[in-house]
Design a protein around this motif. Structure first.
Motif, PDB file in Angstrom:
ATOM      1  N   LEU A   1      -4.077   4.887  -3.392  1.00 17.88           N
ATOM      2  CA  LEU A   1      -5.106   5.923  -3.905  1.00 17.88           C
ATOM      3  C   LEU A   1      -5.179   6.453  -5.120  1.00 17.88           C
ATOM      4  CD1 LEU A   1      -5.296   7.849  -0.253  1.00 17.88           C
ATOM      5  CD2 LEU A   1      -6.931   6.335  -1.034  1.00 17.88           C
ATOM      6  N   PRO A   2      -6.227   7.137  -5.669  1.00 18.55           N
ATOM      7  CA  PRO A   2      -6.562   7.563  -7.248  1.00 18.55           C
ATOM      8  C   PRO A   2      -5.784   8.794  -6.970  1.00 18.55           C
ATOM      9  CG  PRO A   2      -8.249   7.171  -6.477  1.00 18.55           C
ATOM     10  CD  PRO A   2      -7.695   7.133  -5.228  1.00 18.55           C
ATOM     11  N   VAL A   3      -5.057   9.798  -5.904  1.00 12.78           N
ATOM     12  CA  VAL A   3      -4.414  11.031  -6.062  1.00 12.78           C
ATOM     13  C   VAL A   3      -3.286  10.853  -6.029  1.00 12.78           C
ATOM     14  CG1 VAL A   3      -6.691  12.463  -4.987  1.00 12.78           C
ATOM     15  CG2 VAL A   3      -4.883  11.184  -3.877  1.00 12.78           C
ATOM     16  N   HIS A   4      -2.584   9.366  -5.354  1.00 13.81           N
ATOM     17  CA  HIS A   4      -1.241   9.286  -5.910  1.00 13.81           C
ATOM     18  C   HIS A   4      -0.652   8.553  -6.712  1.00 13.81           C
ATOM     19  CE1 HIS A   4      -1.487   8.446  -0.645  1.00 13.81           C
ATOM     20  NE2 HIS A   4      -1.334   9.541  -0.788  1.00 13.81           N
ATOM     21  N   LEU A   5      -2.064   7.571  -7.299  1.00 15.83           N
ATOM     22  CA  LEU A   5      -1.671   7.486  -9.302  1.00 15.83           C
ATOM     23  C   LEU A   5      -1.704   8.404 -10.208  1.00 15.83           C
ATOM     24  CD1 LEU A   5      -1.754   5.118 -11.334  1.00 15.83           C
ATOM     25  CD2 LEU A   5      -4.010   5.165 -11.131  1.00 15.83           C
ATOM     26  N   VAL A   6      -1.822   9.258  -9.430  1.00 15.03           N
ATOM     27  CA  VAL A   6      -2.318  10.431 -10.496  1.00 15.03           C
ATOM     28  C   VAL A   6      -0.642  11.932  -9.761  1.00 15.03           C
ATOM     29  CG1 VAL A   6      -2.964  13.480 -10.545  1.00 15.03           C
ATOM     30  CG2 VAL A   6      -4.303  11.636 -10.757  1.00 15.03           C
ATOM     31  N   ASP A   7      -0.098  11.257  -8.629  1.00 17.66           N
ATOM     32  CA  ASP A   7       1.552  11.710  -8.213  1.00 17.66           C
ATOM     33  C   ASP A   7       2.244  11.296  -8.889  1.00 17.66           C
ATOM     34  OD1 ASP A   7       0.390  13.735  -6.722  1.00 17.66           O
ATOM     35  OD2 ASP A   7       0.565  12.660  -4.818  1.00 17.66           O
TER      36      ASP A   7
ATOM     37  N   SER B   1       0.882  -0.864  -0.064  1.00 15.88           N
ATOM     38  CA  SER B   1       0.002   0.101  -0.697  1.00 15.88           C
ATOM     39  C   SER B   1       1.229   1.466   0.006  1.00 15.88           C
ATOM     40  CB  SER B   1      -0.653  -0.097   1.288  1.00 15.88           C
ATOM     41  OG  SER B   1      -2.096   1.361   1.573  1.00 15.88           O
ATOM     42  N   LEU B   2       0.608   1.940  -1.142  1.00 15.78           N
ATOM     43  CA  LEU B   2       2.001   3.407  -1.477  1.00 15.78           C
ATOM     44  C   LEU B   2       1.642   4.343  -0.399  1.00 15.78           C
ATOM     45  CD1 LEU B   2       2.704   2.956  -4.932  1.00 15.78           C
ATOM     46  CD2 LEU B   2       3.472   1.965  -2.128  1.00 15.78           C
ATOM     47  N   ASP B   3       1.721   5.580   0.021  1.00 18.27           N
ATOM     48  CA  ASP B   3       1.286   6.090   0.741  1.00 18.27           C
ATOM     49  C   ASP B   3       2.101   7.694  -0.368  1.00 18.27           C
ATOM     50  OD1 ASP B   3       4.103   6.317   1.921  1.00 18.27           O
ATOM     51  OD2 ASP B   3       3.005   6.067   3.561  1.00 18.27           O
ATOM     52  N   SER B   4       2.219   8.500   0.162  1.00 19.29           N
ATOM     53  CA  SER B   4       2.695  10.283  -0.646  1.00 19.29           C
ATOM     54  C   SER B   4       4.648   9.611  -0.379  1.00 19.29           C
ATOM     55  CB  SER B   4       1.968  11.482  -0.067  1.00 19.29           C
ATOM     56  OG  SER B   4       1.966  11.528   1.410  1.00 19.29           O
ATOM     57  N   GLN B   5       4.189   9.293   0.911  1.00 19.69           N
ATOM     58  CA  GLN B   5       6.020   9.770   1.486  1.00 19.69           C
ATOM     59  C   GLN B   5       6.602   8.323   0.473  1.00 19.69           C
ATOM     60  OE1 GLN B   5       6.943   7.557   4.916  1.00 19.69           O
ATOM     61  NE2 GLN B   5       8.327   9.308   5.794  1.00 19.69           N
ATOM     62  N   ILE B   6       5.918   6.866   0.271  1.00 20.58           N
ATOM     63  CA  ILE B   6       6.680   6.180  -0.585  1.00 20.58           C
ATOM     64  C   ILE B   6       6.360   6.785  -2.152  1.00 20.58           C
ATOM     65  CG2 ILE B   6       6.264   3.506  -1.519  1.00 20.58           C
ATOM     66  CD1 ILE B   6       5.616   2.737   1.278  1.00 20.58           C
TER      67      ILE B   6
ATOM     68  N   SER C   1      -4.632  -1.955  -7.235  1.00 17.82           N
ATOM     69  CA  SER C   1      -5.985  -1.898  -6.706  1.00 17.82           C
ATOM     70  C   SER C   1      -5.890  -0.042  -6.205  1.00 17.82           C
ATOM     71  CB  SER C   1      -6.337  -2.453  -5.482  1.00 17.82           C
ATOM     72  OG  SER C   1      -6.375  -3.875  -5.709  1.00 17.82           O
ATOM     73  N   LEU C   2      -6.419   0.464  -6.723  1.00 23.96           N
ATOM     74  CA  LEU C   2      -6.998   2.259  -6.302  1.00 23.96           C
ATOM     75  C   LEU C   2      -7.763   1.772  -4.811  1.00 23.96           C
ATOM     76  CD1 LEU C   2      -6.982   3.977  -9.378  1.00 23.96           C
ATOM     77  CD2 LEU C   2      -5.572   3.254  -7.907  1.00 23.96           C
ATOM     78  N   ALA C   3      -7.166   1.806  -4.056  1.00 23.00           N
ATOM     79  CA  ALA C   3      -8.090   2.307  -2.546  1.00 23.00           C
ATOM     80  C   ALA C   3      -8.865   3.106  -2.005  1.00 23.00           C
ATOM     81  CB  ALA C   3      -7.176   2.219  -1.318  1.00 23.00           C
ATOM     82  N   TYR C   4     -10.417   3.205  -1.751  1.00 25.37           N
ATOM     83  CA  TYR C   4     -11.123   4.341  -1.699  1.00 25.37           C
ATOM     84  C   TYR C   4     -10.607   5.475  -0.364  1.00 25.37           C
ATOM     85  CZ  TYR C   4     -15.629   7.618  -1.435  1.00 25.37           C
ATOM     86  OH  TYR C   4     -16.567   8.581  -1.646  1.00 25.37           O
TER      87      TYR C   4
ATOM     88  N   SER D   1       4.552   0.187 -16.363  1.00 27.18           N
ATOM     89  CA  SER D   1       3.642  -0.987 -15.735  1.00 27.18           C
ATOM     90  C   SER D   1       4.509  -1.077 -14.483  1.00 27.18           C
ATOM     91  CB  SER D   1       4.647  -2.382 -15.868  1.00 27.18           C
ATOM     92  OG  SER D   1       4.058  -3.181 -16.244  1.00 27.18           O
ATOM     93  N   LEU D   2       2.752  -0.753 -14.112  1.00 23.59           N
ATOM     94  CA  LEU D   2       2.463  -1.216 -12.545  1.00 23.59           C
ATOM     95  C   LEU D   2       2.563  -1.968 -11.896  1.00 23.59           C
ATOM     96  CD1 LEU D   2       1.273   2.657 -11.516  1.00 23.59           C
ATOM     97  CD2 LEU D   2       3.679   2.429 -11.991  1.00 23.59           C
ATOM     98  N   GLU D   3       3.141  -2.813 -10.843  1.00 29.85           N
ATOM     99  CA  GLU D   3       2.742  -4.509 -10.511  1.00 29.85           C
ATOM    100  C   GLU D   3       2.314  -3.759  -8.900  1.00 29.85           C
ATOM    101  OE1 GLU D   3       5.258  -6.523 -11.626  1.00 29.85           O
ATOM    102  OE2 GLU D   3       4.838  -6.469 -14.164  1.00 29.85           O
ATOM    103  N   LYS D   4       1.642  -5.298  -8.763  1.00 28.60           N
ATOM    104  CA  LYS D   4       2.118  -5.335  -7.013  1.00 28.60           C
ATOM    105  C   LYS D   4       1.897  -4.108  -6.276  1.00 28.60           C
ATOM    106  CE  LYS D   4       1.340  -9.776  -6.253  1.00 28.60           C
ATOM    107  NZ  LYS D   4       0.811 -10.504  -5.514  1.00 28.60           N
ATOM    108  N   MET D   5       0.903  -3.336  -6.120  1.00 22.71           N
ATOM    109  CA  MET D   5       0.238  -2.466  -5.291  1.00 22.71           C
ATOM    110  C   MET D   5      -0.661  -2.005  -5.070  1.00 22.71           C
ATOM    111  SD  MET D   5       1.807   0.716  -8.031  1.00 22.71           S
ATOM    112  CE  MET D   5       3.538  -0.233  -8.437  1.00 22.71           C
ATOM    113  N   GLU D   6      -1.614  -0.886  -4.055  1.00 24.58           N
ATOM    114  CA  GLU D   6      -2.392  -0.628  -3.488  1.00 24.58           C
ATOM    115  C   GLU D   6      -1.967   0.623  -2.987  1.00 24.58           C
ATOM    116  OE1 GLU D   6      -4.660  -1.856  -0.740  1.00 24.58           O
ATOM    117  OE2 GLU D   6      -6.049  -1.565  -0.608  1.00 24.58           O
TER     118      GLU D   6
END
Length: 381
Positions: free
Chosen positions: A180-186, A151-156, A203-206, A173-178
Motif C-alpha cells: 500500500l502507498p502508506v506502507h511505502l512511506v513507512d 504483498s507487504l503489510d505493516s507487520q512485514i 506495485s502500489l495497491a489501492y 532499491s525495492l524489487e518484487k513487492m506489492e
C-alpha cells in the motif's frame, strides 16, 4: 604461500585487478570470481584490491519459513559471511552494496524477530557503515501465488525495518513487492537519508479503507532521483496519494528504464505526476523497440533536460514527434534534448527525423539550446 613478484606501482596493480573483475561471464552476467581468488593467492600486493571486489556486493538470502523450520532460514553462504564479519569487523567496511533476498513461505511473520537468523541480521546492521546501496527483494515462494510479488503489510514492513542498516546510505532499491502507498512511506522511514530510490517490479495497491489521502507522519523529502523499471502501475497510485507525492517533492532526476510493455493509460499518470515535481531537472526514458508509445506532452516539456534512449527509432520517434506537436499553448521548459538510438539501420526512414525537426521548430521551443543525437550499433542491457 605468496610468491615474489617485481615491485609495480599500486595504480598498475589496481588496474590489473579491475580488468580481471570487469570480465563478465556471458552465461551468468557476473565476474569470474575464480580469477579474482587466483590473484588473491598469487601475491600479497593484489590482496587489498581483490578484497574490495569480493566483498563490495554481499547477497544475504533469508527464507521466511514456519516456526518449525527456523533452522533453515539462512543459506550457508550468508551464515559464513555473518560469522566472518563477527570475527573480522573491518571486512564490513568493504561492503558497498548489500542485497537482502527475502523468500516468504507464509504471511505470518510474528515469530521472525525471535529467530537466531533475524537476531544475527540485526547484529550485522551496525557494522555496515559505508554502504552505498541497499536492495530489498521480496519473493513469495508459495506455489499457490501468482506473479510471485510479495504483498507487504505493516507487520512485514516493521520486521524488515529491524534489519535495514541504521547508518546513512544514499540509494535504496525495492524489487518484487506489492504494498500500500502508506506502507511505502513507512518503509522509507527506516532509511531517511536516501537520495535515490529505484523501483523494480513494484506495485502500489489501492487502499480500499480510504487511507489513500490520509496525512502520514512524513520523512523530510530528500529523494533527488527516482528510477522506475518494470513498474508501470507504480505511478497510478503515487499520483493519487498525498504522502507519496510529498516523498518526491525534491526529485531532480526521473528515470524510466527497462519497460517491456507500455500501458495505453500510462501517459496520463506521467502527465499528472511529472508537473508536480517542482525541482525536476531531467527526465530520462529508456525504451524498447517493440513498444507502442503514447507520450503525454506534459511529461516531455516540464523538465529543462529530456533524454530518450531507444533500441530502434521505428516506433518511438513518430510518437515523440506527435507529442511535441500537441498542445501548442502548453509552456515548454526544454533547453536540451538528447536522443540515443541503438541498432540504427541505415535504411531508416528520414521522414521520422524530418517530423522531429518540424516539431522542434516551433516558437515555444525558442529556449532550446542543444539537440544531441547519438547513433550506436549495440544496445546494452
Amino acid at each position: 604461500m605468496w610468491s615474489k613478484m617485481p615491485t609495480l606501482p599500486q595504480e598498475l596493480i589496481d588496474h590489473i585487478v579491475d580488468v580481471v573483475h570487469a570480465e563478465v561471464s556471458f552465461r551468468t552476467r557476473r565476474p569470474y570470481w575464480a580469477d579474482i581468488l587466483a590473484l588473491l593467492r598469487a601475491a600479497r600486493c593484489f590482496g587489498a584490491r581483490c578484497r574490495k571486489h569480493l566483498f563490495g556486493t554481499v547477497c544475504i538470502e533469508l527464507e521466511i519459513t514456519p516456526p518449525s523450520d527456523i533452522d533453515k532460514t539462512l543459506d550457508v553462504a550468508s551464515l559464513r559471511f555473518l560469522e566472518l564479519v563477527r570475527h573480522t569487523p573491518p571486512l564490513a567496511d568493504l561492503v558497498k552494496h548489500v542485497y537482502y533476498g527475502l523468500y516468504f513461505e507464509l504471511r505470518d511473520v510474528s515469530h521472525i524477530s525471535s529467530t537466531t537468523a533475524w537476531h544475527m541480521l540485526r547484529k550485522l546492521a551496525p557494522y555496515l557503515t559505508r554502504l552505498e546501496l541497499v536492495t530489498l527483494y521480496c519473493y513469495d515462494s508459495r506455489e499457490s501465488t501468482e506473479g510471485f510479488c510479495m504483498s507487504l503489510d505493516s507487520q512485514i514492513v516493521r520486521a524488515i525495518g529491524q534489519i535495514i542498516p541504521s547508518s546513512p546510505f544514499p540509494k535504496l532499491s525495492l524489487e518484487k513487492m506489492e504494498l500500500l502507498p502508506v506502507h511505502l512511506v513507512d518503509l522509507l522511514t527506516y532509511c531517511p537519508h536516501i537520495i535515490s530510490l529505484e523501483i523494480n517490479e513494484v506495485s502500489l495497491a489501492y487502499d480500499y479503507t480510504g487511507d489513500n489521502n490520509a496525512v502520514r507522519p512524513a520523512v523530510p523529502s530528500k529523494i533527488e532521483e527516482l528510477v522506475v523499471a518494470e513498474a508501470d502501475s507504480f505511478l497510478f497510485e503515487v499520483v493519487g496519494h498525498n504522502a507519496c507525492r510529498t516523498l518526491f517533492a525534491s526529485t531532480r532526476r526521473l528515470v524510466f528504464a527497462g519497460f517491456t510493455s507500455w500501458s495505453d493509460d500510462l501517459g496520463a499518470p506521467l502527465g499528472e505526476f511529472i508537473p508536480r515535481l517542482r525541482t525536476l531537472e531531467k527526465v530520462f526514458f529508456r525504451l524498447s523497440s517493440h513498444l507502442d508509445i503514447d507520450f503525454d506532452v506534459r511529461a516531455l516539456l516540464h523538465a529543462p533536460s529530456l533524454c530518450l534512449e531507444m533500441s530502434d527509432s521505428s516506433n518511438s520517434m513518430p510518437a515523440l514527434s506527435r507529442a511535441l506537436m500537441q498542445s501548442p499553448s502548453y509552456p515548454s521548459k526544454l533547453r536540451r534534448v538528447t536522443i540515443i538510438v541503438h541498432r540504427f539501420r541505415g535504411d531508416s526512414s528520414i521522414v521520422e527525423w524530418r517530423e522531429l525537426a518540424s516539431a522542434l521548430d516551433q516558437p515555444r521551443f525558442a529556449a532550446l539550446e542543444a539537440l544531441c543525437i547519438t547513433f550506436s550499433s549495440n544496445f546494452s542491457d
